[in-house]
Every structure is written in C-alpha cells, then in structure tokens.
Motif scaffolding. Structure first.
Motif, PDB file in Angstrom:
ATOM      1  N   GLY A   5     -33.195  75.844 -34.745  1.00  0.00           N
ATOM      2  CA  GLY A   5     -32.226  74.742 -34.841  1.00  0.00           C
ATOM      3  C   GLY A   5     -31.553  74.592 -36.191  1.00  0.00           C
ATOM      4  O   GLY A   5     -30.708  73.705 -36.362  1.00  0.00           O
ATOM      5  N   PHE A   6     -31.931  75.410 -37.168  1.00  0.00           N
ATOM      6  CA  PHE A   6     -31.294  75.298 -38.482  1.00  0.00           C
ATOM      7  C   PHE A   6     -29.882  75.885 -38.407  1.00  0.00           C
ATOM      8  O   PHE A   6     -29.667  76.940 -37.821  1.00  0.00           O
ATOM      9  N   LEU A  48     -30.546  71.470 -41.758  1.00  0.00           N
ATOM     10  CA  LEU A  48     -30.584  70.917 -40.396  1.00  0.00           C
ATOM     11  C   LEU A  48     -29.514  69.820 -40.287  1.00  0.00           C
ATOM     12  O   LEU A  48     -29.564  68.827 -41.025  1.00  0.00           O
ATOM     13  N   TYR A 104     -27.256  66.611 -39.191  1.00  0.00           N
ATOM     14  CA  TYR A 104     -27.357  65.316 -38.510  1.00  0.00           C
ATOM     15  C   TYR A 104     -25.948  64.769 -38.276  1.00  0.00           C
ATOM     16  O   TYR A 104     -24.979  65.261 -38.857  1.00  0.00           O
ATOM     17  N   TYR A 159     -36.952  62.275 -41.064  1.00  0.00           N
ATOM     18  CA  TYR A 159     -36.552  63.688 -41.200  1.00  0.00           C
ATOM     19  C   TYR A 159     -37.636  64.535 -41.854  1.00  0.00           C
ATOM     20  O   TYR A 159     -37.691  65.741 -41.622  1.00  0.00           O
ATOM     21  N   VAL A 185     -38.187  68.076 -40.087  1.00  0.00           N
ATOM     22  CA  VAL A 185     -37.897  69.341 -40.772  1.00  0.00           C
ATOM     23  C   VAL A 185     -39.195  70.102 -41.032  1.00  0.00           C
ATOM     24  O   VAL A 185     -39.239  71.327 -40.870  1.00  0.00           O
ATOM     25  N   LYS A 234     -40.283  71.996 -38.010  1.00  0.00           N
ATOM     26  CA  LYS A 234     -39.448  73.183 -37.797  1.00  0.00           C
ATOM     27  C   LYS A 234     -39.767  74.272 -38.828  1.00  0.00           C
ATOM     28  O   LYS A 234     -39.738  75.466 -38.519  1.00  0.00           O
ATOM     29  N   SER A 252     -28.430  68.200 -34.879  1.00  0.00           N
ATOM     30  CA  SER A 252     -29.707  68.550 -34.255  1.00  0.00           C
ATOM     31  C   SER A 252     -30.150  67.423 -33.317  1.00  0.00           C
ATOM     32  O   SER A 252     -30.233  66.262 -33.740  1.00  0.00           O
TER      33      SER A 252
END
Ligand code: SF4
Ligand code: SF4
Length: 421
Positions: free
Chosen positions: A44-45, A102, A104, A138, A142, A145, A294
């Motif tokens: 997802g990055f 990531l 937002y 977050y 993060v 992930k 994301s």
C-alpha cells in the motif's frame, strides 16, 4: 509458515526484530531493489526509496541550529534524542534505510469528505482537525505495514533479516532520509514533498541489515515559490526551510500544554488539532488527488463534523471514546477543551455564549482562562441579555478565580464587553 507481518523471532533489543524467510526461492541480488519496491507497493505504500545509513551531516547541523535557538519549544524529547542524524544508532547492523510514504486524504479530497461528513460542510461551529489525524493512529498503521515489508525483505533476500521500523517517534531525521532515498525533497515549508504526488503522506522508515543500492537524493523543487511561507496564519516560518515550532499551530494545539499566547489565538481559527495550511497552498498538492489515499487511513466520520461545543464540554469518558486508537491521544482532554474554547472565540458566534458560560465552571484553569478570553471575542453588541449574562459571569471570575492569570483574562474580556454595551 508464520503469519505475514509478524516478526518470527523478536530480538531482545527494543524495536528490533528478526524476520526469517518463508520461501526457499530468494530473488537474485540484482532484483532486490525492484522486488522490494513491488512488495511495498503491494502493501500500500505509494513511494519507496533506499537511503544510505551513514550520518546525515548537513541535516544534522540544521537540526542542531533548530535546537540551539529553542525553536522546538517544550518538546524536550527532541533534545534527549540527540542529533538524530545517524540511523545506525537505532540499528548498528543496518546497511540500508528503506523510506516509504503512505498517502492519506488531504486538500480538495478532504473538503469533499468533510462536506459528506457534516450536514453543514465546514460551518463555524465545527472543529478542524489536521487531515493526517482524522483516521486511525498512523503510528500503528504504518508500523504494521513496515512489519509486512520487513517480512517481504527476508523472503526476497532469502535469509534472516534484522529490521527496525521507525514512524515519527524514533530519533531519526525522517525527511532527510526520504530526500536521500529519492522519495521526496524537503520544501521551504520543511515538509517532505513528493514530485508528482504532493505532501499528504505519512512517512515510515525500515532499517535492514541487507545492502541495497541507494537512490539518488532529490534536489530542491520549490524554486521561487513561497506560497507556504506567506500563507502561514501565525508567521511560524523564520525563513524558508526554518520553522519556529513555538508559533506553529500544530505545536500550539498538540504539543504545548500550557496557555496559548494571546497574540496567537485568533490566527488559530477553528483548528483544534494541527494545521494543514502550508500543505493546502502548496502547488505540488494539486497532484495529490491523482493518488488514492490508503484505505487503512480513512477518516473517521465523527471527526469530520465534530462540534466545537461538544468538544468544549467533553467528559472524561467521552474523551476516551474520542481519542482511542487515534493520533488525537497526543492531546489531553484539557488541551482539546482549551483548543475548542479558542476556536469558539474565533467563531464569533453569539450562540456560543451559553456553552462558554457553562465551561467557566471547569475545574481546569487552562479551560477557564481560555473560555474567559473567548467570551471577550464574541460580537455581542445589541444583544442586551447575552451581554449582561456574560459580563456577570466574567465579573465573578475576575473576583473569585484562584488563578491570577485567569482573573486577568476575565478582566480583559470584561473590558472588551463593556465597550459593546
Ligand atoms: S502547520 Fe500551519 S501554523 Fe504550522 S507552519 Fe504550517 S501553516 Fe504555519
Ligand atoms: S508552497 Fe511553494 S515554497 Fe512552499 S513547499 Fe510548496 S512549492 Fe515549496
């Protein structure tokens, strides 16, 4: 086979974990870079880059100057962390720093979400929370992930990998790491800006003991632009690339636990947690909408249309519900109430007098003092009954409050109201 994303054998050192490969078919060394980027994208990055782990000398000197001028205000932990420019102090075995971003929802995309989240859109009675803080915490998102990425690294290199993930709180110059990794340049706003994608990103770093070819550091991309410097409501920029955190709304509403200086209260507007102005005006963020935010950072609907009046009267249980699992946890209940009082004063909404007068009964002088200021900001000329009620309440506070500074605030507001009557 272990769970993806979970360290298979954490070492004893804080924050360091060892990931065992789950596959017997590692990638050839020449393919590590591309394979790790592909894995990060899958996780997802939106951007991934690789930086060296040698000390970041120039950025370290800039940071030292920031501390020397006390521009970090009461954020004493920044001093305790030292220079923050040597990634290997966090993981001595590190060979590479993997920098990730990531996305937002910010800017115009957030405006749409806010309109959907509240019947009135951005009305004068609503609290404004910085875009990054509207979703779940977050740090946790993060970090989870990054753990997945560390596991992917072990699979790709085909041996156990030692890794340490950093998200915001580790002593590391994250924006410099992103610059050296070729992920984003550091703008005059001091934000990390990704060409073609903007700055509505949360950064994370993964230190690994695998050697991967570093990226090319990004050059400055601001040119002659100075929109962020001119737009800052509180004049927090000493100069381009230099922020005085003590004047920044993000610091004042999130980190600063005491009284907000009087001259900085009006520019805060309706912001109760952070500020996005220097990002919202940045031309690079015109491209932000092209990149999907994301889903893991999706804003919580209740934070999009949060009422300032409800925030001011927040109970202890209500506070726990509001901040649980959110970046808002960083501010105490009293700080959020203080911020709501300032925002209600700035709303200049005479309808706020009832809730403000009720909040004068708070057991916290931090709340009472800012509420007293807010009452003096309301345009009550011609509203005889409200004017009389507020003046009575302020006069009582000015006489009886145990705190001198609160009495002074009440006196000042009383004087302002007396000119309206
Ligand atoms: S976050 Fe807001 S107050 Fe802080 S520097 Fe940017 S525009 Fe100024
Ligand atoms: S607004 Fe302009 S000066 Fe500020 S960071 Fe963006 S491009 Fe650079």
């Amino acid at each position: 086979m272990s769970d993806p994303g979970l360290p298979t054998s954490p070492t004893e050192r804080a924050g360091v974990a060892r990931y065992e490969p789950r596959t017997l078919s590692p990638r050839p060394t020449a393919e590590w870079r591309a394979s790790i980027v592909a894995a990060a994208t899958e996780i997802g990055f939106a951007r991934t880059g690789f930086a060296p782990v040698t000390p970041y000398a120039e950025a370290g000197a800039h940071f030292r100057e920031f501390l020397a001028h006390a521009r970090h205000g009461a954020m004493g932990y920044l001093e305790r962390y030292g220079l923050r420019n040597a990634p290997r102090t966090l993981l001595p075995e590190a060979q590479t720093l993997i920098s990730v971003a990531l996305p937002y929802a910010g800017g115009s995309r957030l405006v749409q979400l806010r309109k959907r989240g509240s019947a009135l859109g951005q009305s004068s009675g609503e609290a404004v929370i910085a875009a990054y803080a509207l979703g779940p915490d977050y740090h946790r998102v993060v970090k989870t992930k990054l753990a997945e990425l560390a596991q992917a690294c072990a699979d790709i290199v085909g041996r156990a990998v030692l890794a340490r993930s950093c998200v915001d709180t580790a002593p590391l110059l994250e924006r410099e790491a992103a610059r050296q990794a070729g992920v984003g340049f550091i703008g005059k706003s001091t934000m990390s800006i990704i060409p073609g994608a903007g700055s509505y990103f949360l950064s994370g770093e993964l230190l690994v003991d695998a050697s991967i070819e570093p990226g090319t550091p990004l050059p400055d991309g601001c040119g002659r632009c100075r929109l962020c410097l001119d737009a800052c409501p509180t004049g927090a920029f000493v100069d381009a690339y230099t922020l005085d955190a003590r004047r920044c709304i993000a610091y004042l509403t999130i980190e600063h636990r005491g009284v907000i200086p009087r001259e900085l209260r009006r520019p805060i507007g309706a912001r109760v947690f952070g500020c996005d102005v220097c990002q919202d005006v940045c031309p690079y963020n015109a491209a932000a909408d092209k990149h999907p935010a994301s889903p893991a950072l999706a804003p919580r609907p209740e934070l999009l249309g949060l009422s300032l009046r409800d925030l001011l009267m927040l109970s202890a249980a209500g506070y726990r519900r509001l901040v649980r699992g959110s970046a808002l946890e960083r501010a105490t209940r009293r700080m959020l109430q203080r911020n709501a009082a300032v925002a209600l004063g700035n709303s200049r909404d005479p309808g706020a007098t009832v809730v403000l007068r009720a909040a004068l009964g708070s057991s916290s002088d931090l709340v009472r003092g800012h509420v007293a200021w807010a009452l003096g900001e309301l345009p009550l000329a011609g509203l005889t009954a409200e004017l009389a009620e507020c003046s009575r309440a302020l006069a009582s506070l000015a006489r009886h409050d145990p705190m001198t500074w609160v009495r002074d605030e009440a006196e000042e507001s009383l004087a302002a109201l007396s000119k309206l009557g």
